[in-house]
Design a protein around this motif. Structure first.
Motif, PDB file in Angstrom:
ATOM      1  N   VAL A 173      39.562  39.696  40.450  1.00 43.13           N
ATOM      2  CA  VAL A 173      40.573  39.814  39.398  1.00 43.13           C
ATOM      3  C   VAL A 173      41.035  38.429  38.941  1.00 43.13           C
ATOM      4  O   VAL A 173      41.577  37.665  39.734  1.00 43.13           O
ATOM      5  N   ILE A 175      43.488  35.745  37.736  1.00 48.81           N
ATOM      6  CA  ILE A 175      44.932  35.753  37.995  1.00 48.81           C
ATOM      7  C   ILE A 175      45.664  34.686  37.191  1.00 48.81           C
ATOM      8  O   ILE A 175      45.193  33.566  37.063  1.00 48.81           O
ATOM      9  N   GLY A 178      49.984  37.128  38.030  1.00 45.78           N
ATOM     10  CA  GLY A 178      49.721  37.994  39.179  1.00 45.78           C
ATOM     11  C   GLY A 178      50.074  39.461  38.990  1.00 45.78           C
ATOM     12  O   GLY A 178      49.947  40.251  39.925  1.00 45.78           O
ATOM     13  N   THR A 181      46.693  41.426  39.309  1.00 41.44           N
ATOM     14  CA  THR A 181      46.105  41.325  40.648  1.00 41.44           C
ATOM     15  C   THR A 181      46.952  42.070  41.672  1.00 41.44           C
ATOM     16  O   THR A 181      46.417  42.792  42.527  1.00 41.44           O
ATOM     17  N   SER A 182      48.279  41.925  41.591  1.00 42.41           N
ATOM     18  CA  SER A 182      49.119  42.614  42.576  1.00 42.41           C
ATOM     19  C   SER A 182      49.067  44.129  42.366  1.00 42.41           C
ATOM     20  O   SER A 182      48.985  44.893  43.331  1.00 42.41           O
ATOM     21  N   VAL A 197      40.579  42.933  47.599  1.00 42.29           N
ATOM     22  CA  VAL A 197      40.944  42.466  46.258  1.00 42.29           C
ATOM     23  C   VAL A 197      41.127  40.944  46.301  1.00 42.29           C
ATOM     24  O   VAL A 197      41.965  40.429  47.046  1.00 42.29           O
ATOM     25  N   ALA A 199      41.768  37.358  44.156  1.00 45.54           N
ATOM     26  CA  ALA A 199      42.185  36.686  42.927  1.00 45.54           C
ATOM     27  C   ALA A 199      41.162  35.604  42.589  1.00 45.54           C
ATOM     28  O   ALA A 199      40.607  34.959  43.475  1.00 45.54           O
ATOM     29  N   LEU A 245      51.031  40.087  46.588  1.00 50.81           N
ATOM     30  CA  LEU A 245      49.732  39.439  46.776  1.00 50.81           C
ATOM     31  C   LEU A 245      49.543  39.073  48.248  1.00 50.81           C
ATOM     32  O   LEU A 245      48.470  39.265  48.819  1.00 50.81           O
ATOM     33  N   ALA A 249      46.538  41.487  48.753  1.00 51.65           N
ATOM     34  CA  ALA A 249      45.318  40.803  48.296  1.00 51.65           C
ATOM     35  C   ALA A 249      44.746  39.959  49.432  1.00 51.65           C
ATOM     36  O   ALA A 249      45.432  39.658  50.410  1.00 51.65           O
ATOM     37  N   CYS A 307      39.097  41.317  31.681  1.00 52.67           N
ATOM     38  CA  CYS A 307      40.499  41.645  31.400  1.00 52.67           C
ATOM     39  C   CYS A 307      40.844  41.691  29.919  1.00 52.67           C
ATOM     40  O   CYS A 307      41.797  42.365  29.533  1.00 52.67           O
TER      41      CYS A 307
END
Lengths: 318, 318
Positions: A173, A175, A178, A181-182, A197, A199, A245, A249, A307
């Motif tokens: 993802v 970032i 965030g 991503t979070s 996951v 970043a 995160l 993550a 994205c």
């Protein structure tokens, strides 16, 4: 938080696209892994930001039916998304953008009926401009990432993605603040704990050090990174997103250079026939990096978040 | 012919992509109609040509297990497709391309393991070069469009499209030699007779006059049209495809200019985030043309074939 993501899925259903997942034999060959591209560039407004903005706006209007409008500051994609979401909810919208933002994004914000206000291109100036509007009007401030409803909306990417490809070993993802991503990390860990996951950041963000220390190691004021990936140029992640995160993550973070992103971007355009913005290519850049093979040789099925696709096709970085 | 299309669907299933259908609120607003874009640019090899080439090659190998290789002449997309199809069937492949063909297409042909031979950029020279290879080797010549198995393969676009969007009022198909348009017309008329299939041509082809007269009115040798849409620059359609077009396609033909195609192409890239080549944008150019509104005001749900995405992203026509 995961329950909020499930509620967000229901709240925004029917108004956002269930975006397709694309595969590419050529990309698989390049990465030496099986890649699944979640095409949020095909999302309403051209980026995943439509999810979080719509969730926040619909929830706010439910809670306060007298709400007149919303305001935000954004380098572009969240601004477009909030403008679109406000129109969906029949609310007014003002968007503060830094001078120098891509024209294509500014035009799109205005095309959704929002008012555009320019500010100096630094995080402090845009926050100040947005605060002024909040204090002068009764508009609700909807931040680009550091807001539970926004995070919950972005998390719906993962519920959707894991229903399309249930056995992903990892998700890469891009970032910035965030929010995405979070949200994805919270959802993925609740749906399938073994899915990792990661970043992916532009060089200079140094997120990994903070995640490993579980404390914010950035010094001084928030600033923008020196990268052409304008969608992910914030150095520091948010104060709400950071603890999420840390908890959900991976602490390993992939750093990619502008050159690696442009190379991946050209590949996605030329071979996959998909228009993505520079920041969208961060995930593929990480997937094909030597570090990926070193760090995680056992990961086989990798999800890559494309994205957004809001790029000025008259000004390409090659 | 329709039975051959159904057999082709079974023959090529699993090796080609079931391509997605995309919609765009912005495109609908521009056209004043509901548009459904069949994304053959996401097809294997970057164009619909993979269907016809694979069908022809697999059928030929079934019929003659001793077949060593295949050869064709092609401005690019059929060449790429045949090279890919030959590799699928473990056959050798030689492709004759006119000098000046886009580098990205030539590189792709070679990347599939085929041998490339250049010829002068006119239809006579490329036919002669291909014939020489056929007479010197025992390779089978697979023409780009004027071949029943190729036409049948391209027809599978329509069986797939009408299973995805069953009630299309019309389908707009960019036309060059007519393999795709005739295949789609045969299939559509057998599946749903009320669906109209329209050819969309670059200006100067004058297909409508020949279709209305039900005879070939072109004078002199076959030639290339003066258009930047290199995928659809043949003036005359084929001798097998012409009678099928007369019988199954509408005699009304949409002619679009280079300017209209470039404008539609930019829209598809910028707003729909999809990389298409110039010829792919002919369908949208026709859908938004004033003539569309005049000629067929009653048509509401329009299928648009995005036939390919093989464009050199370093050399864009804007």
């Amino acid at each position: 938080m995961y329950e909020e993501i499930l509620k967000a899925s229901t709240r925004i259903a029917g108004r956002i696209h269930t975006t397709p997942v694309q595969t590419s034999a050529a990309a698989d060959a390049w990465a030496g892994k099986q890649l699944f591209f979640k095409c949020e560039n095909f999302q309403k407004t051209g980026s995943f930001k439509a999810r979080g903005a719509l969730n926040a706006v619909l929830k706010a209007k439910d809670e306060n039916p007298k709400l007149k409008g919303v305001v935000t500051h954004s380098s572009g994609n969240h601004g477009q998304a909030l403008a679109w979401a406000a129109r969906q909810a029949q609310l007014q919208c003002t968007v503060v953008v830094p001078e120098g933002s891509p024209l294509v994004k500014c035009n799109a914000i205005q095309s959704y009926g929002a008012e555009l206000i320019y500010c100096a291109p630094n995080p402090q100036a845009r926050a100040a401009a947005a605060e002024k509007i909040v204090s002068e009007s009764a508009f609700l401030f909807v931040p680009p990432y550091d807001h539970h409803d926004v995070i919950a909306g972005q998390g719906t990417i993962a519920t959707e993605f894991l229903s399309q490809v249930p056995d992903l070993d990892a998700i890469l993802v891009p970032i910035s603040g965030g929010g995405m991503t979070s949200g994805i990390a919270v959802a993925a860990k609740n749906i399938r704990p073994e899915t990792k996951v990661f970043a992916v950041e532009p060089e200079g963000k140094d997120l990994q050090a903070s995640l490993m220390a579980e404390q914010r190691l950035w010094k001084g004021e928030p600033k923008f990174l020196d990268t052409i990936a304008d969608g992910i140029r914030l150095q520091q992640v948010g104060h709400l997103t950071f603890p999420l995160l840390c908890k959900y993550a991976e602490s390993t973070v992939f750093s990619v250079s502008d050159e690696e992103m442009v190379s991946a971007m050209k590949f996605i355009w030329q071979r996959m026939k998909v228009v993505v913005e520079v920041s969208s290519s961060a995930g593929l850049a990480a997937a094909v990096s030597p570090r990926m093979k070193e760090v995680m040789p056992e990961l086989k099925k990798i999800g890559v978040i494309l994205c957004g696709g809001n790029v000025d096709i008259d000004k390409l970085p090659w």
